[in-house]
Design an enzyme around this catalytic site. Structure first.
Site, PDB file in Angstrom:
ATOM      1  N   ASN A   1      -9.440   6.574  10.903  1.00 34.99           N
ATOM      2  CA  ASN A   1      -8.180   6.675  11.634  1.00 34.99           C
ATOM      3  C   ASN A   1      -8.448   6.759  13.130  1.00 34.99           C
ATOM      4  OD1 ASN A   1      -6.443   6.674   9.434  1.00 34.99           O
ATOM      5  ND2 ASN A   1      -6.272   8.897   9.316  1.00 34.99           N
TER       6      ASN A   1
ATOM      7  N   ARG B   1     -11.026  10.876  -2.064  1.00 34.59           N
ATOM      8  CA  ARG B   1     -10.695   9.561  -1.510  1.00 34.59           C
ATOM      9  C   ARG B   1     -11.453   8.488  -2.262  1.00 34.59           C
ATOM     10  NH1 ARG B   1     -11.584   8.764   4.633  1.00 34.59           N
ATOM     11  NH2 ARG B   1     -10.169   7.024   4.326  1.00 34.59           N
TER      12      ARG B   1
ATOM     13  N   PHE C   1      -3.122  15.404  -1.270  1.00 39.78           N
ATOM     14  CA  PHE C   1      -2.691  14.141  -0.656  1.00 39.78           C
ATOM     15  C   PHE C   1      -1.277  13.715  -1.078  1.00 39.78           C
ATOM     16  CE2 PHE C   1      -3.112   9.464   0.196  1.00 39.78           C
ATOM     17  CZ  PHE C   1      -3.225   9.590   1.566  1.00 39.78           C
TER      18      PHE C   1
ATOM     19  N   ARG D   1       0.855  -1.193   0.000  1.00 37.68           N
ATOM     20  CA  ARG D   1       0.000   0.000   0.000  1.00 37.68           C
ATOM     21  C   ARG D   1       0.891   1.242   0.000  1.00 37.68           C
ATOM     22  NH1 ARG D   1      -2.649  -3.946   2.793  1.00 37.68           N
ATOM     23  NH2 ARG D   1      -4.923  -3.965   2.842  1.00 37.68           N
TER      24      ARG D   1
ATOM     25  N   TYR E   1      -9.304   5.131  -3.741  1.00 28.83           N
ATOM     26  CA  TYR E   1      -9.207   3.763  -3.205  1.00 28.83           C
ATOM     27  C   TYR E   1      -9.418   2.717  -4.300  1.00 28.83           C
ATOM     28  CZ  TYR E   1      -8.779   5.749   1.375  1.00 28.83           C
ATOM     29  OH  TYR E   1      -8.300   6.438   2.449  1.00 28.83           O
TER      30      TYR E   1
ATOM     31  N   HIS F   1      -0.271   3.345   4.691  1.00 31.86           N
ATOM     32  CA  HIS F   1      -0.888   2.295   5.537  1.00 31.86           C
ATOM     33  C   HIS F   1      -0.387   0.901   5.155  1.00 31.86           C
ATOM     34  CE1 HIS F   1      -4.012   4.899   7.445  1.00 31.86           C
ATOM     35  NE2 HIS F   1      -3.876   5.587   6.338  1.00 31.86           N
TER      36      HIS F   1
HETATM   37 FE1  HDE Z   1      -6.446   6.928   2.851  1.00 32.55          FE
HETATM   38  N1  HDE Z   1      -5.638   5.792   1.394  1.00 32.55           N
HETATM   39  N2  HDE Z   1      -6.434   8.515   1.633  1.00 32.55           N
HETATM   40  N3  HDE Z   1      -7.077   8.108   4.373  1.00 32.55           N
HETATM   41  N4  HDE Z   1      -6.431   5.371   4.097  1.00 32.55           N
HETATM   42  C1  HDE Z   1      -5.305   4.502   1.480  1.00 32.55           C
HETATM   43  O1  HDE Z   1      -5.869   2.904  -0.138  1.00 32.55           O
HETATM   44  C2  HDE Z   1      -6.241   8.484   0.303  1.00 32.55           C
HETATM   45  C3  HDE Z   1      -7.364   9.443   4.287  1.00 32.55           C
HETATM   46  C4  HDE Z   1      -6.946   5.324   5.362  1.00 32.55           C
HETATM   47  O2  HDE Z   1      -6.214  -0.968   5.893  1.00 32.55           O
HETATM   48  C5  HDE Z   1      -4.919   3.906   0.168  1.00 32.55           C
HETATM   49  O3  HDE Z   1      -6.079   0.671  -0.181  1.00 32.55           O
HETATM   50  C6  HDE Z   1      -6.451   9.786  -0.265  1.00 32.55           C
HETATM   51  C7  HDE Z   1      -8.103   9.875   5.434  1.00 32.55           C
HETATM   52  C8  HDE Z   1      -6.784   4.001   5.915  1.00 32.55           C
HETATM   53  O4  HDE Z   1      -6.233  -1.198   3.719  1.00 32.55           O
HETATM   54  C9  HDE Z   1      -5.091   5.063  -0.807  1.00 32.55           C
HETATM   55  C10 HDE Z   1      -6.745  10.611   0.785  1.00 32.55           C
HETATM   56  C11 HDE Z   1      -8.229   8.764   6.219  1.00 32.55           C
HETATM   57  C12 HDE Z   1      -6.168   3.260   4.920  1.00 32.55           C
HETATM   58  C13 HDE Z   1      -5.555   6.171   0.093  1.00 32.55           C
HETATM   59  C14 HDE Z   1      -6.741   9.801   1.977  1.00 32.55           C
HETATM   60  C15 HDE Z   1      -7.588   7.687   5.548  1.00 32.55           C
HETATM   61  C16 HDE Z   1      -5.960   4.137   3.799  1.00 32.55           C
HETATM   62  C17 HDE Z   1      -3.609   3.159   0.170  1.00 32.55           C
HETATM   63  C18 HDE Z   1      -7.030  12.087   0.760  1.00 32.55           C
HETATM   64  C19 HDE Z   1      -8.898   8.666   7.584  1.00 32.55           C
HETATM   65  C20 HDE Z   1      -5.742   1.817   5.002  1.00 32.55           C
HETATM   66  C21 HDE Z   1      -3.958   1.692   0.134  1.00 32.55           C
HETATM   67  C22 HDE Z   1      -8.006  12.476  -0.140  1.00 32.55           C
HETATM   68  C23 HDE Z   1     -10.299   8.887   7.532  1.00 32.55           C
HETATM   69  C24 HDE Z   1      -6.817   0.887   4.571  1.00 32.55           C
HETATM   70  C25 HDE Z   1      -5.387   1.662  -0.051  1.00 32.55           C
HETATM   71  C26 HDE Z   1      -6.383  -0.547   4.740  1.00 32.55           C
HETATM   72  C27 HDE Z   1      -5.396   3.746   2.592  1.00 32.55           C
HETATM   73  C28 HDE Z   1      -5.875   7.362  -0.397  1.00 32.55           C
HETATM   74  C29 HDE Z   1      -6.975  10.338   3.242  1.00 32.55           C
HETATM   75  C30 HDE Z   1      -7.546   6.379   6.120  1.00 32.55           C
HETATM   76  C31 HDE Z   1      -3.911   5.403  -1.658  1.00 32.55           C
HETATM   77  C32 HDE Z   1      -6.311  10.146  -1.719  1.00 32.55           C
HETATM   78  C33 HDE Z   1      -8.659  11.276   5.691  1.00 32.55           C
HETATM   79  C34 HDE Z   1      -7.206   3.535   7.294  1.00 32.55           C
HETATM   80  O5  HDE Z   1      -6.071   4.800  -1.746  1.00 32.55           O
END
Ligand code: HDE
Length: 735
Positions: free
Chosen positions: A159, A369, A172, A83, A373, A86
């Site tokens: 989170n 987001r 991001f 990933r 994903y 994360h």
């Molecule tokens: Fe993520 N984030 N994120 N994130 N995120 C990923 O997706 C992203 C954000 C969070 O256990 C990725 O499958 C963007 C906030 C968790 O598999 C990716 C933005 C929050 C996990 C991605 C955010 C998160 C990810 C990398 C801003 C808290 C792990 C691998 C727009 C609410 C999930 C994946 C797991 C994972 C993108 C912001 C939480 C790249 C573009 C805000 C818990 O898609």
């Protein structure tokens, strides 16, 4: 169901095999199995590559060996891209139960049907580090929940911190590049303590609130089981009348929120980099199933603009005074994975995965987001990622999406489009449960901008800081001091020291002095002095104090007091804590008076060199003159006690072992007992003369407990004794 039936179920893709589908292609390895190739032929050997050879000469290997080649090919491709954030994580299965219907705000059955149990998979993670990095680094923790509902998968990808570094998804890549290792030398791994991160967040003011949280104890949780989960983004709920509410999702841990102290987290990163993974695994294996209350904060659509912050801004939380949390359900984790790769590694979450009754909002971080994903799963898992057993819904999946690499579903029939002459697979009506986008009016000018309230970045940063207890505030100052000490560019640490004066002058001055910045003389922004409830983690504690699942080290040596040892061990187990016996060696240790015949002693779980005090929540040393004499001479044993003291842990001793504590923690302020009265002093609980009876029986854990066990248990339940720190006692002991 036979294995064949399970596989049939999976490939048909249409039969609702419910939860069993999550395990659809699982295999158990058994000694009756025989090795086969991937095409099913039994392998000729597991040890030798086909080669030309003779009695006295080993000749060249032959490329014609299909069996050997297949093994190497498969091995060469075992890794998938980790990933991009994360990457490091741990997951488990469980259930979601609803105890109160939220039908006033949503028609989603997962939030209204109290008779349901919804299976879930949860993955916890760190953000910055690579897959092999340490668990206990200072970082945000991911808290991603996949609800396998009967209406399809619903993912809350949250989170353990309720706000985020950026307001708009377009930022991001910048925030992630800035926090990840620097590009020229790929240093440092899994930490924000470097020039680029602090350079970026200084210039990017909307990160201010979030980094106050990451510099707090929230970023060094004791356990995944002891942290909150927040959906962070603003979502919407729609009820059966079509009314919309904005919503934030919350998970609050039954065990309360607890953290390491920084020195402990730092050391653990080397001593036991898998600490959090193991902790989650161990708790579930022991039946200490972690639980969280599930809550919602809702705001009716009509009240969207009644706040002095924008409720769609992910850098802001909704103070509970303004919008109380309504707890309506419970999440429990109760089954470990069978295989890390196919489950924890291949699980894929997506914020766009929502079920009817739950929707997106115009939160500008959320929209981006939801694109990201799905997109990232394409490079990680391929277009058919939703067919993988861990990602597959438990309800039927029926559509005309087709083909692509790694496609498993075999769909029979002659059509793959809608409309078709057979009227096969028409879209559902709303009565049949189709996803609903409630109509609402959108007006405005198309432009690259956000509402004015998005431009304010300091009120809630101050609110959070003001709400912390004095020890928590001093941890924030120490965290900044640590991080900025790792920045060698004066521009970075100088500017950041000045920036902190926008939040709190005293904090800014303390940090500037520590890191060699210019000490600001006046606040660059007045602190409004307001506080809000439940921002300090000390407020989020279990209803009744508990020591369940805490790891307690009991240190013994030859000649130890077995009666006390037995009584304490048994009583700890009765309170669902986990006692571990630690001794100078792992072979049998003999109690006082026992003859040294194998079987007469106790087999320790570990020796003093194999483990460290960091891996335990509390330490107890039973008496026994000879044992204590041995431990007094052991620098490692003394260090265990001092380190546990420095890390603010509960320490207990009885009989002669009280002398050991006196020796290890020679501080006049610490009162130690020399008679049969238990004394508690700064979380150190001692009793000079002990009657085994006083150690037995059920323990009610309460502050006013009088016996040794009651007092010691209460201190363990507190997790840390912050008075030690407030009085500077821990800094007087070298650890
Ligand atoms: Fe993520 N984030 N994120 N994130 N995120 C990923 O997706 C992203 C954000 C969070 O256990 C990725 O499958 C963007 C906030 C968790 O598999 C990716 C933005 C929050 C996990 C991605 C955010 C998160 C990810 C990398 C801003 C808290 C792990 C691998 C727009 C609410 C999930 C994946 C797991 C994972 C993108 C912001 C939480 C790249 C573009 C805000 C818990 O898609």
């Amino acid at each position: 169901m036979s294995a064949v039936d399970k596989i049939k179920n999976m490939v048909s893709g249409e039969k609702g095999a419910k939860v069993a589908q999550l395990d659809a292609v699982s295999q158990t390895v058994s000694k009756n199995d025989r090795l086969t190739t991937d095409f099913g032929v039994k392998e000729p050997t597991a040890d030798e590559w086909l080669r030309v050879t003779s009695e006295d000469k080993t000749g060249p290997m032959l490329l014609e060996d299909n069996y050997a080649r297949e093994r190497i090919h498969r091995f060469d491709h075992e890794r998938i891209p980790e990933r991009v954030v994360h990457a490091r994580g741990a997951g488990a299965f469980g259930n979601f139960r609803l105890f109160e219907s939220a039908e006033d705000v949503t028609f989603a059955p997962v939030l209204t049907d109290t008779s349901r149990e919804t299976p879930v998979f949860v993955r916890f993670s760190t953000v910055q580090g690579s897959r092999g990095s340490a668990d206990t680094v200072r970082d945000v923790r991911g808290f991603a929940v996949k609800f396998y509902t009967q209406e399809g998968n619903w993912d809350i990808v949250g989170n353990n911190i309720p706000v985020f570094f950026i307001q708009d998804a377009i930022k991001f890549p910048d925030v992630v590049h800035a926090v990840k290792p620097e590009p020229h030398n790929e240093v440092p791994q899994a930490q924000s303590a470097h020039n680029n991160f602090w350079d970026f967040v200084y210039l990017h003011e909307e990160a201010t609130h979030m980094y106050m949280w990451t510099m707090s104890d929230r970023a060094i949780p004791r356990s995944y089981r002891m942290m909150q989960g927040f959906g962070v983004n603003t979502f919407t709920l729609i009820n059966k009348n079509g009314e919309r509410h904005f919503v934030k999702f919350h998970f609050t841990p039954e065990l309360g929120v607890h953290s390491f102290v920084w020195d402990e987290a730092l050391k653990l990163a080397g001593q036991d980099p898998d600490f959090h993974r193991k902790d989650l695994w161990e708790a579930i294996e022991n039946g200490a199933y972690p639980k969280w209350k599930f809550g919602i904060q809702t705001i009716p659509e009509s009240k969207e603009h009644e706040f002095d912050f924008d409720i769609l801004d992910a850098t802001k939380l909704w103070p509970e005074e303004l919008v109380p949390i309504r707890y309506i359900g419970e999440l429990e984790l109760n089954r470990n994975v069978d295989e890390y790769f196919t489950q924890t590694e291949q699980v894929a979450f997506c914020t766009a995965h929502m079920v009817p009754g739950i929707g997106q909002s115009d939160d500008p971080l959320l929209q981006g987001r939801s694109f990201s994903y799905f997109d990232t799963q394409l490079s990680r898992l391929g277009i058919n990622w939703q067919e993988l057993p861990i990602n597959k819904p438990v309800c039927p999946v029926m559509n005309f999406n087709r083909d692509g690499q790694g496609r498993h579903t075999i769909t029979k029939g002659t059509v793959n489009y809608w409309p078709n002459r057979f009227e096969a697979r028409p879209p559902a009506t709303q009565q049949e449960g189709a996803y609903r986008d409630p109509p609402f009016s959108v007006q405005g000018i198309k432009a690259r901008t956000k509402s004015a309230k998005f431009r304010e970045h300091y009120n809630q940063a101050q609110l959070f800081y003001n709400s912390l207890t004095p020890p928590e505030k001093s941890h924030v100052a120490a965290a900044f001091a640590f991080e900025l000490d790792h920045c060698d560019d004066p521009v970075v640490y100088e500017r950041m020291s000045q920036r902190l004066a926008d939040i709190d002058l005293e904090l800014a001055q303390t940090v500037a002095e520590m890191v060699g910045g210019t000490k600001p003389t006046k606040a660059s922004r007045a602190n409004h002095g307001k506080t809000a409830k439940n921002l300090s983690q000390t407020a989020i504690q279990p209803e009744k104090p508990t020591i369940a699942s805490r790891r307690i080290a009991i240190i013994i040596a030859d000649g130890f007091d077995k009666v006390t040892y037995d009584a304490i061990t048994t009583t700890l187990k009765a309170s669902s804590a986990l006692p571990f016996t630690i001794a100078p060696r792992r072979s049998e240790i003999y109690p006082a008076g026992a003859d040294k015949t194998p079987g007469n002693g106790v087999q320790p779980d570990h020796h003093l060199e194999g483990m460290r005090s960091t891996m335990f929540d509390a330490v107890f040393v039973p008496g026994g003159a000879q044992a204590v004499q041995t431990l007094m001479k052991s620098g490692r044993a003394i260090h265990w006690i001092r380190e546990a003291f420095g890390h603010l842990k509960a320490i207990g001793a009885s009989g002669e072992a009280v002398q050991l504590l006196k020796h290890a923690i020679a501080l006049p302020e610490i009162q130690l007992s020399s008679d049969d009265k238990a004394i508690e002093s700064y979380g150190v609980v001692t009793i000079g003369k002990i009657s085994p009876d006083s150690l037995k029986g059920a323990v009610t854990i309460a502050k006013e407990g009088t016996g040794f066990v009651q007092k010691f248990w209460y201190q363990i339940a507190q997790h840390k004794n912050f008075d030690r720190e407030l009085e500077g006692l821990n800094s007087q002991v070298a650890y």
